[in-house]
Design a protein around this motif. Structure first.
Motif, PDB file in Angstrom:
ATOM      1  N   MET A  80     -26.078 -21.298  28.997  1.00 19.00           N
ATOM      2  CA  MET A  80     -25.357 -22.239  28.855  1.00 19.00           C
ATOM      3  C   MET A  80     -25.578 -22.990  28.076  1.00 19.00           C
ATOM      4  O   MET A  80     -26.233 -22.141  26.760  1.00 19.00           O
ATOM      5  CB  MET A  80     -26.637 -23.685  28.977  1.00 19.00           C
ATOM      6  N   PRO A  81     -24.319 -23.732  26.974  1.00 18.70           N
ATOM      7  CA  PRO A  81     -23.377 -23.777  26.076  1.00 18.70           C
ATOM      8  C   PRO A  81     -24.889 -24.462  24.768  1.00 18.70           C
ATOM      9  O   PRO A  81     -25.724 -25.197  25.851  1.00 18.70           O
ATOM     10  CB  PRO A  81     -22.551 -25.118  26.642  1.00 18.70           C
ATOM     11  N   ASN A  82     -24.393 -24.881  23.974  1.00 22.74           N
ATOM     12  CA  ASN A  82     -25.455 -25.621  22.700  1.00 22.74           C
ATOM     13  C   ASN A  82     -25.446 -27.066  23.728  1.00 22.74           C
ATOM     14  O   ASN A  82     -26.303 -27.853  22.441  1.00 22.74           O
ATOM     15  CB  ASN A  82     -25.816 -24.621  21.907  1.00 22.74           C
ATOM     16  N   ASP A  83     -23.639 -27.576  23.272  1.00 15.62           N
ATOM     17  CA  ASP A  83     -23.701 -28.878  22.887  1.00 15.62           C
ATOM     18  C   ASP A  83     -23.629 -29.400  25.202  1.00 15.62           C
ATOM     19  O   ASP A  83     -23.814 -29.455  25.535  1.00 15.62           O
ATOM     20  CB  ASP A  83     -22.050 -29.007  22.172  1.00 15.62           C
ATOM     21  N   PRO A  84     -24.882 -30.374  24.219  1.00 23.96           N
ATOM     22  CA  PRO A  84     -24.644 -31.836  25.826  1.00 23.96           C
ATOM     23  C   PRO A  84     -22.734 -32.220  26.436  1.00 23.96           C
ATOM     24  O   PRO A  84     -23.043 -31.918  27.257  1.00 23.96           O
ATOM     25  CB  PRO A  84     -24.361 -33.410  25.153  1.00 23.96           C
TER      26      PRO A  84
ATOM     27  N   SER B  19     -30.331 -45.729  35.511  1.00 23.05           N
ATOM     28  CA  SER B  19     -31.202 -44.347  34.383  1.00 23.05           C
ATOM     29  C   SER B  19     -30.390 -44.830  32.681  1.00 23.05           C
ATOM     30  O   SER B  19     -30.734 -45.405  31.605  1.00 23.05           O
ATOM     31  CB  SER B  19     -29.691 -43.163  34.550  1.00 23.05           C
ATOM     32  N   LEU B  20     -28.926 -45.704  32.885  1.00 20.70           N
ATOM     33  CA  LEU B  20     -27.871 -46.446  31.484  1.00 20.70           C
ATOM     34  C   LEU B  20     -29.169 -47.857  31.802  1.00 20.70           C
ATOM     35  O   LEU B  20     -28.935 -47.924  29.577  1.00 20.70           O
ATOM     36  CB  LEU B  20     -26.732 -47.022  32.508  1.00 20.70           C
ATOM     37  N   ALA B  21     -29.190 -48.193  32.236  1.00 22.63           N
ATOM     38  CA  ALA B  21     -30.606 -49.079  32.331  1.00 22.63           C
ATOM     39  C   ALA B  21     -31.204 -49.438  31.512  1.00 22.63           C
ATOM     40  O   ALA B  21     -31.577 -50.267  30.894  1.00 22.63           O
ATOM     41  CB  ALA B  21     -30.223 -50.567  33.359  1.00 22.63           C
ATOM     42  N   GLU B  22     -32.117 -48.361  31.885  1.00 19.19           N
ATOM     43  CA  GLU B  22     -33.696 -47.746  30.992  1.00 19.19           C
ATOM     44  C   GLU B  22     -33.632 -47.422  29.773  1.00 19.19           C
ATOM     45  O   GLU B  22     -34.433 -48.366  28.973  1.00 19.19           O
ATOM     46  CB  GLU B  22     -34.406 -46.659  31.858  1.00 19.19           C
ATOM     47  N   LYS B  23     -31.776 -46.961  29.360  1.00 15.96           N
ATOM     48  CA  LYS B  23     -31.669 -46.750  28.004  1.00 15.96           C
ATOM     49  C   LYS B  23     -31.352 -47.941  27.536  1.00 15.96           C
ATOM     50  O   LYS B  23     -30.472 -47.808  26.607  1.00 15.96           O
ATOM     51  CB  LYS B  23     -31.068 -45.469  28.118  1.00 15.96           C
ATOM     52  N   GLY B  48     -13.077 -36.475  43.808  1.00 14.94           N
ATOM     53  CA  GLY B  48     -12.258 -38.140  45.208  1.00 14.94           C
ATOM     54  C   GLY B  48     -14.298 -38.727  45.753  1.00 14.94           C
ATOM     55  O   GLY B  48     -13.799 -39.904  46.288  1.00 14.94           O
ATOM     56  N   LYS B  49     -15.165 -38.853  44.778  1.00 12.26           N
ATOM     57  CA  LYS B  49     -16.266 -39.652  44.671  1.00 12.26           C
ATOM     58  C   LYS B  49     -16.993 -40.300  43.797  1.00 12.26           C
ATOM     59  O   LYS B  49     -16.277 -40.442  42.922  1.00 12.26           O
ATOM     60  CB  LYS B  49     -17.170 -38.453  45.687  1.00 12.26           C
ATOM     61  N   VAL B  50     -17.776 -41.171  44.175  1.00  9.03           N
ATOM     62  CA  VAL B  50     -18.444 -41.771  43.097  1.00  9.03           C
ATOM     63  C   VAL B  50     -19.730 -41.737  42.701  1.00  9.03           C
ATOM     64  O   VAL B  50     -20.397 -40.547  43.837  1.00  9.03           O
ATOM     65  CB  VAL B  50     -18.174 -42.921  43.929  1.00  9.03           C
ATOM     66  N   PRO B  51     -20.183 -41.494  41.364  1.00  9.06           N
ATOM     67  CA  PRO B  51     -19.947 -42.027  40.437  1.00  9.06           C
ATOM     68  C   PRO B  51     -19.386 -41.482  39.674  1.00  9.06           C
ATOM     69  O   PRO B  51     -19.719 -40.527  39.594  1.00  9.06           O
ATOM     70  CB  PRO B  51     -21.373 -42.756  39.977  1.00  9.06           C
ATOM     71  N   VAL B  52     -18.442 -41.986  38.773  1.00 10.79           N
ATOM     72  CA  VAL B  52     -17.392 -41.877  37.525  1.00 10.79           C
ATOM     73  C   VAL B  52     -18.244 -41.950  36.812  1.00 10.79           C
ATOM     74  O   VAL B  52     -18.103 -43.500  36.526  1.00 10.79           O
ATOM     75  CB  VAL B  52     -15.849 -41.553  37.746  1.00 10.79           C
ATOM     76  N   LEU B  53     -17.796 -41.859  35.611  1.00  9.81           N
ATOM     77  CA  LEU B  53     -18.927 -42.482  34.355  1.00  9.81           C
ATOM     78  C   LEU B  53     -17.980 -42.422  33.222  1.00  9.81           C
ATOM     79  O   LEU B  53     -17.123 -41.038  32.634  1.00  9.81           O
ATOM     80  CB  LEU B  53     -19.998 -42.563  33.707  1.00  9.81           C
ATOM     81  N   ARG B  54     -17.310 -44.100  32.428  1.00  4.95           N
ATOM     82  CA  ARG B  54     -16.450 -43.174  31.243  1.00  4.95           C
ATOM     83  C   ARG B  54     -16.902 -43.460  30.384  1.00  4.95           C
ATOM     84  O   ARG B  54     -17.209 -44.446  29.672  1.00  4.95           O
ATOM     85  CB  ARG B  54     -14.936 -43.971  31.094  1.00  4.95           C
ATOM     86  N   ILE B  55     -17.353 -42.369  29.097  1.00  2.00           N
ATOM     87  CA  ILE B  55     -18.505 -42.600  27.859  1.00  2.00           C
ATOM     88  C   ILE B  55     -18.019 -41.419  26.786  1.00  2.00           C
ATOM     89  O   ILE B  55     -17.938 -40.371  27.662  1.00  2.00           O
ATOM     90  CB  ILE B  55     -19.608 -42.074  28.926  1.00  2.00           C
ATOM     91  N   ILE B  66     -24.440 -36.097  35.102  1.00  2.00           N
ATOM     92  CA  ILE B  66     -24.410 -36.962  34.473  1.00  2.00           C
ATOM     93  C   ILE B  66     -25.630 -37.552  33.917  1.00  2.00           C
ATOM     94  O   ILE B  66     -25.916 -38.138  32.701  1.00  2.00           O
ATOM     95  CB  ILE B  66     -23.785 -38.766  35.238  1.00  2.00           C
ATOM     96  N   CYS B  67     -26.005 -38.130  35.476  1.00  2.00           N
ATOM     97  CA  CYS B  67     -27.998 -38.224  34.114  1.00  2.00           C
ATOM     98  C   CYS B  67     -28.466 -37.443  33.612  1.00  2.00           C
ATOM     99  O   CYS B  67     -29.080 -37.808  32.324  1.00  2.00           O
ATOM    100  CB  CYS B  67     -28.956 -38.438  35.627  1.00  2.00           C
ATOM    101  N   GLU B  68     -28.296 -36.046  33.832  1.00  2.00           N
ATOM    102  CA  GLU B  68     -28.683 -35.627  32.303  1.00  2.00           C
ATOM    103  C   GLU B  68     -28.089 -35.345  30.946  1.00  2.00           C
ATOM    104  O   GLU B  68     -28.471 -35.143  30.067  1.00  2.00           O
ATOM    105  CB  GLU B  68     -28.849 -33.982  33.231  1.00  2.00           C
ATOM    106  N   TYR B  69     -26.889 -35.767  31.011  1.00  2.00           N
ATOM    107  CA  TYR B  69     -25.854 -36.157  29.806  1.00  2.00           C
ATOM    108  C   TYR B  69     -26.334 -37.192  29.475  1.00  2.00           C
ATOM    109  O   TYR B  69     -27.038 -37.100  27.659  1.00  2.00           O
ATOM    110  CB  TYR B  69     -24.693 -35.901  30.677  1.00  2.00           C
ATOM    111  N   ILE B  70     -26.464 -37.902  29.810  1.00  2.00           N
ATOM    112  CA  ILE B  70     -27.132 -39.106  29.306  1.00  2.00           C
ATOM    113  C   ILE B  70     -28.394 -39.255  29.072  1.00  2.00           C
ATOM    114  O   ILE B  70     -28.960 -39.602  27.451  1.00  2.00           O
ATOM    115  CB  ILE B  70     -27.702 -40.174  29.904  1.00  2.00           C
ATOM    116  N   GLU B  71     -29.470 -38.448  29.566  1.00  2.00           N
ATOM    117  CA  GLU B  71     -31.127 -38.192  29.182  1.00  2.00           C
ATOM    118  C   GLU B  71     -30.406 -37.363  27.774  1.00  2.00           C
ATOM    119  O   GLU B  71     -31.396 -37.740  26.396  1.00  2.00           O
ATOM    120  CB  GLU B  71     -31.101 -37.566  30.100  1.00  2.00           C
ATOM    121  N   GLU B  72     -29.537 -36.362  27.510  1.00  2.00           N
ATOM    122  CA  GLU B  72     -29.573 -35.680  26.243  1.00  2.00           C
ATOM    123  C   GLU B  72     -29.316 -36.246  25.200  1.00  2.00           C
ATOM    124  O   GLU B  72     -29.526 -36.191  23.892  1.00  2.00           O
ATOM    125  CB  GLU B  72     -28.724 -34.429  26.737  1.00  2.00           C
ATOM    126  N   LYS B  73     -27.449 -36.837  25.710  1.00  2.00           N
ATOM    127  CA  LYS B  73     -27.449 -37.978  24.192  1.00  2.00           C
ATOM    128  C   LYS B  73     -28.434 -39.453  24.323  1.00  2.00           C
ATOM    129  O   LYS B  73     -27.905 -39.273  22.753  1.00  2.00           O
ATOM    130  CB  LYS B  73     -25.915 -38.780  24.758  1.00  2.00           C
TER     131      LYS B  73
END
Lengths: 221, 221
Positions: A80-84, B19-23, B48-55, B66-73
């Motif tokens: 796994m890479p180090n960055d998110p 996830s977004l709302a809790e944070k 071709g499916k949802v969700p797609v998040l622009r962040i 996506i949820c793991e990314y939100i959690e890490e950031k």
């Protein structure tokens, strides 16, 4: 002792086997004919599917969660890479192969041609086989698009994303369902990953009634 | 600005919204009728499916990644335990709900009753609806078994596993497909999670042609 309950051609089991082997963790493989719903097996895993891993006195199911656990407990060599952002891309591609590729390709080809016979559930549905043969082209092209831009599927180092993809493709290659002439970069990528020591156990698999083609275990395919 | 392309009753989108709302990350919701395969949307997301998040100037797909990314950031408040064993259990359960529960229940009930009509692809298949109605009982019992042993689904704190489960159950509750009388602990768990501020946006959803039942948004259901 680590023990993995598996079936040889399951891409989800193969992904876990590759992770364990890359980290040089010795594992005892136990073939589990999960479709026979052995009560002992169901007690270990209420989802009734493979892989199931016994490690650190825990019994683990769900291949993505298993691979993340192995990665966290045995971080070297890293998959796994180090960055998110890098980790996001790995997880996105693992889901891409385990959900979308699996749905579009693996279930239409491998499950129709092999699992139906193993589980005695009828003959391959030619409509599904045709859909799978068509879809794999689109997926190989997507891989080629990624590999034109990156050394490995998710970036510049080998990760769980490569193992997820190689797990599906190696199972399909066992039944000669991958056209390696479609893309030179995809073939080069597979040659690189196939020649790793971690891949040896997969190349030694033999499923009764389904002899692998000669090129399957050949590093110079 | 964070933007989420979604459909209101998709459990995968709901998990990301929770996830977004809790944070406390503000998000602009854009309804995406992905089945119409708008070329702009497909360019953003080849699956071709949802969700797609622009962040963070990235375009992200695949809800688990996506949820793991939100959690890490945005690690606070935390939706993942600190220990590898705890994180394994969260990821196992997220996969349980998003794979198995989705396959056994959500696709048989929600997709038959709602998505078929929205996407104009025929009438509900009563065989599937029957299978889903049977399977949800087994899943509610499994949740009750977990909640007899733990405060939340994956352990003593609320995690992504609870959001994955609540995302599926809230979508099914919108079409009155959850029997809350089956288990007191499951009902208590849902009452706890439903009363969180993060849940408000879900409870305000209205899908044209499918008015929610009165109890859907009622915290005292």
């Amino acid at each position: 002792m680590i023990r993995l309950f598996h079936v040889p051609l399951s891409p989800f089991c193969r992904k876990v086997r590759l992770s364990l082997a890359e980290k040089k963790l010795e594992v005892e493989l136990v073939e589990e004919r999960y479709w026979e719903r052995d009560p002992d097996f169901l007690r270990r895993n209420p989802a009734g599917k493979v892989p199931v891993l016994r490690i650190d006195d825990m019994i683990l199911s769900e291949s993505a969660a298993i691979c993340e656990y192995i990665e966290e407990k045995h971080p070297t060599p890293s998959l796994m890479p180090n960055d998110p952002e890098g980790r996001f891309e790995v997880r996105r591609l693992v889901s891409w192969f385990d959900d979308k590729f699996h749905h579009d390709v693996t279930s239409n080809l491998l499950y129709e041609r092999v699992n139906r016979k193993l589980t005695k559930s009828g003959y391959p549905d030619s409509k599904n086989v045709k859909a799978g043969s068509k879809a794999i082209k689109y997926h190989l092209d997507y891989m080629a698009w990624l590999l034109d831009r990156r050394r490995w599927l998710a970036g510049d180092s080998m990760t769980l994303a490569d193992f997820a993809a190689a797990a599906h493709l190696s199972s399909l290659d066992y039944i000669s369902d991958v056209d390696w002439n479609r893309s030179a970069v995809v073939k080069d990528w597979y040659a690189k990953i196939k020649s790793r020591p971690a891949f040896r156990s997969l190349l030694a698999d033999h499923v009764s009634g389904f002899p692998p083609p000669e090129h399957y275990a050949d590093l110079d395919f």
